[in-house]
Scaffold this active site. Sequence first.
Site, PDB file in Angstrom:
ATOM      1  N   SER A 152      53.039  99.059   5.693  1.00 43.92           N
ATOM      2  CA  SER A 152      53.520  97.749   6.106  1.00 43.92           C
ATOM      3  C   SER A 152      53.061  97.443   7.536  1.00 43.92           C
ATOM      4  CB  SER A 152      55.045  97.720   5.955  1.00 43.92           C
ATOM      5  OG  SER A 152      55.538  96.425   5.895  1.00 43.92           O
TER       6      SER A 152
ATOM      7  N   ASP B 215      53.431  92.454  -4.092  1.00 43.05           N
ATOM      8  CA  ASP B 215      54.162  92.906  -2.911  1.00 43.05           C
ATOM      9  C   ASP B 215      54.826  91.699  -2.245  1.00 43.05           C
ATOM     10  OD1 ASP B 215      54.849  93.730  -0.219  1.00 43.05           O
ATOM     11  OD2 ASP B 215      53.461  95.407  -0.441  1.00 43.05           O
TER      12      ASP B 215
ATOM     13  N   HIS C   8      57.039  96.906  -2.594  1.00 45.16           N
ATOM     14  CA  HIS C   8      56.369  96.930  -1.291  1.00 45.16           C
ATOM     15  C   HIS C   8      55.738  98.287  -1.065  1.00 45.16           C
ATOM     16  CE1 HIS C   8      55.431  95.992   2.750  1.00 45.16           C
ATOM     17  NE2 HIS C   8      56.443  96.600   3.329  1.00 45.16           N
TER      18      HIS C   8
END
Length: 526
Positions: free
Chosen positions: A238, A467, A495
């Site tokens: 991320s 995502d 995610h």
Amino acid sequence: MHTRRSPRRSPRRFLTGVTLLSVAALLVSACSSGEAASPAGSVARAELAALPRATPSTLAPYYGQKLDWRSCGVPGFECATMKAPLDYAHPGAGDVRLAVSRRKATGPGKRLGSLLVNPGGPGGSAVGYVQQFAGIGYPVEVRARYDMVAVDPRGVARSEPVLCLDGREMDSYAQTDVTPDDQRETTELVDAYQKFAESCGSRSAALLRHVSTVETARDMDVLRAVLGDARLTYVGASYGTLLGATYAGLFPERVGRLVLDGAMDPSLPARRLNLDQTAGFETAFRSFAKDCARRGDCPLGTREGEVGRNLKAFFRRLDAHPVPTGDPDGRRLGEALATTGVIAAMYDESAWEQLREALTSAIEENDGSGLLALSDSYYERDGDGRYTNLMSANAAVNCLDLPAAFSGPEEVRKALPSFEKASPVFGEGLAWASLNCTYWPVRATGEPRRIEAKGAAPIVVVGTTRDPATPYPWARALSRQLTSARLLTYVGDGHTAYGRGSECIDSTINAYLLRGTPPAPAKRCR
């Protein structure tokens, strides 16, 4: 990606009971008002320039330091404190102390060096992540050959944390209405953002100017040298992908094996990032809606098309009439906390059952405790009303990295149609959440930049097609910018991708980490 209920950037994945780091407004909302005049869809033309290969003599004491490793109360792990300059432009102006933890390679097999991990946020504790998951949950063969290492970024958790609101103030902040219906509610929202910003400015004044992604990437290079590694091997998830890509852009010749999972696009301005992420959450929600509608216990309807409409209607009812939660501090479930709870469950499809149960309790039984629990996990609030500094650090980094998405409420109102088109369910709230850095006490020092990292070794960029927090187009965009990138695609929900159950993804990344073999071009996994 933000500081309210705005989604953050970071993986839940295997982390049952650890943290739900997320993205949306957090990740992208930055600070000042400079971006407001630029088109929402514009991208950066400037490229992040590499630093000189030679280490400046003024930084030699940092690069040459020795870490004093000690036991830190977690079986198998050692901890140490590393010094870095508070201001790289003026190394003599003081230090920042960074918390580091590692678990040495367990063997068998030849040690390959250190593997640095970061779970995202920004604001997620990497030390907590390595101790609670990566150092014990990464594949055995990876942990056998690498020392598993993490450093809490400057301003985060154990590394001189940015401090803003206290627990009760955070409770109030998290419940602020982010879908204002009139001028009074708009003023209340602006006041909440201003109070948050002023609190950060008064409690962490000096640090706020030096928690940028570029500075943290430079800290990573100091750690690489201190650990004795010629090149950096790294897995970032991320926001951790932005950190890793920034490192590659600054130090391309020192790139070892980099995995950037749930990739961000560094070339986009804050408003565009927030808009893209809003669309990402809509994509994820539609996947949830389709799944929910075909189950007998879906409280939002039996047809996919009505699930979103019914959820939006439920949010409107909560806006007018919050429901009890049984919370000892008296918190009731209003629209703000309920929206955060739903967003939290979008990060991992394994949370969908929990979300259905929480929605059923709130809608049919007037019990908001389930959604409150999801919201608290998102904010990292414990049962005693204490928060980690996740949201404070998240805002501090985002508001330094990019100029703010909007200059004020009027610009948000003008942008509402585009956000609501991107997501009929979440668009209005995420548009207003993008206002959070407008009142920041420190002017942004960063700007959108392309990152090419010319001369770097092969870098693996991973994207998940549905995502919510780091939309798949960002992974495609980053893979096109980085000259040595290989894009690895996971066709699925949730995610990030590594360690989420895809044998194809895991074996491909393991082969890269262990043997240096990058995936085949445009490889796709399920």
